[in-house]
Design an enzyme around this catalytic site. Sequence first.
Site, short mmCIF file in Angstrom:
data_model
loop_
_atom_site.label_atom_id
_atom_site.label_comp_id
_atom_site.label_asym_id
_atom_site.label_seq_id
_atom_site.Cartn_x
_atom_site.Cartn_y
_atom_site.Cartn_z
N GLU A 75 9.07 10.04 -16.59
CA GLU A 75 9.76 8.87 -17.14
C GLU A 75 10.80 9.29 -18.18
OE1 GLU A 75 8.53 4.53 -19.11
OE2 GLU A 75 7.15 6.23 -19.28
N LYS B 116 12.19 -0.54 -14.11
CA LYS B 116 10.82 -0.86 -14.53
C LYS B 116 10.68 -2.35 -14.80
CE LYS B 116 7.50 0.73 -18.07
NZ LYS B 116 7.36 1.70 -19.18
N CYS C 238 5.35 4.00 -15.08
CA CYS C 238 4.41 3.98 -16.20
C CYS C 238 3.59 2.70 -16.27
CB CYS C 238 5.15 4.26 -17.50
SG CYS C 238 4.04 4.76 -18.85
#
Length: 288
Positions: A53, A126, A163
């Site tokens: 990430e 994300k 994540c």
Amino acid sequence: MPRIIKSGLIQMSLPMTEGEGTIAEIMQAMEAKHIPLIEEAGRQGVQILCLQEIFNTPYFCPGQDKAWYASAESVPGPTTDRMAEYAKKYNMVIIVPVYERESAGFLYNTAAVIDADGTYLGKYRKNHIPHTTGFWEKFFFKPGNMGYPVFQTKYAKVGVYICYDRHFPDGARVLGLNGAEIVYNPSATVAGLSQYLWKLEQPAHAAANGYFMGCINRVGEEKPWNLGRFYGTSYFVDPRGQIIAQADEYKDELLIAEFDLDMIEEVRNTWQFFRDRRPETYEKLVEL
């Protein structure tokens, strides 16, 4: 013929932090530290490589310093262009997570997907953004607005989850329904927080949806934030939910695994999750 894939994950510690250089110098040092392992992946014949990430910066979200807005860049942009050169050189798909600047005030936690010939295929932003002690991500990132795309690369159909996304099964299911064969989850998470979930949620996603996953976590401690120790332990998991390769908890590492995509059909023919799902019943459960 079996559809054998050789895939790689890179977990990396931060070589330079605040007080040791400018933001630009910190980013350059982090990218430079990745290059030998990217080259090694290419030499070993890795076909699909995923980085961690926001791979070329610290995980700066424990603070709320607007200075880090300057580390955001366009996607595609300078970093993805440089990574495209390695993709083309080694005939290797590369997933490149970076801090994206779409325009002033529109910043995203993004992963670009570059095909094996260096072609930019698209990006995932994300979707689920935490905002709590140590993870003030809404200060830095807008929630994603591109859904859950799946990219047809030279070697496989690839999806990305980033994540905190992994705590939500909904997008993981959509990626499967959209045809993903491998889902990559680049992450930044520390010991003592969600470590007990690290080997629980993603194997569950893989088993429930019948695909492979590559799960990446950075390593080491990052000053001046002192959030805790990023515990690495990157791994690959198969459609049965079994971890088939795992990296070290403490050190920088290129993790490589080979697996047969034909296992997806075998598993889905045994467990008919997609045939037996009942989407017409779901809409009754939630009113937005």
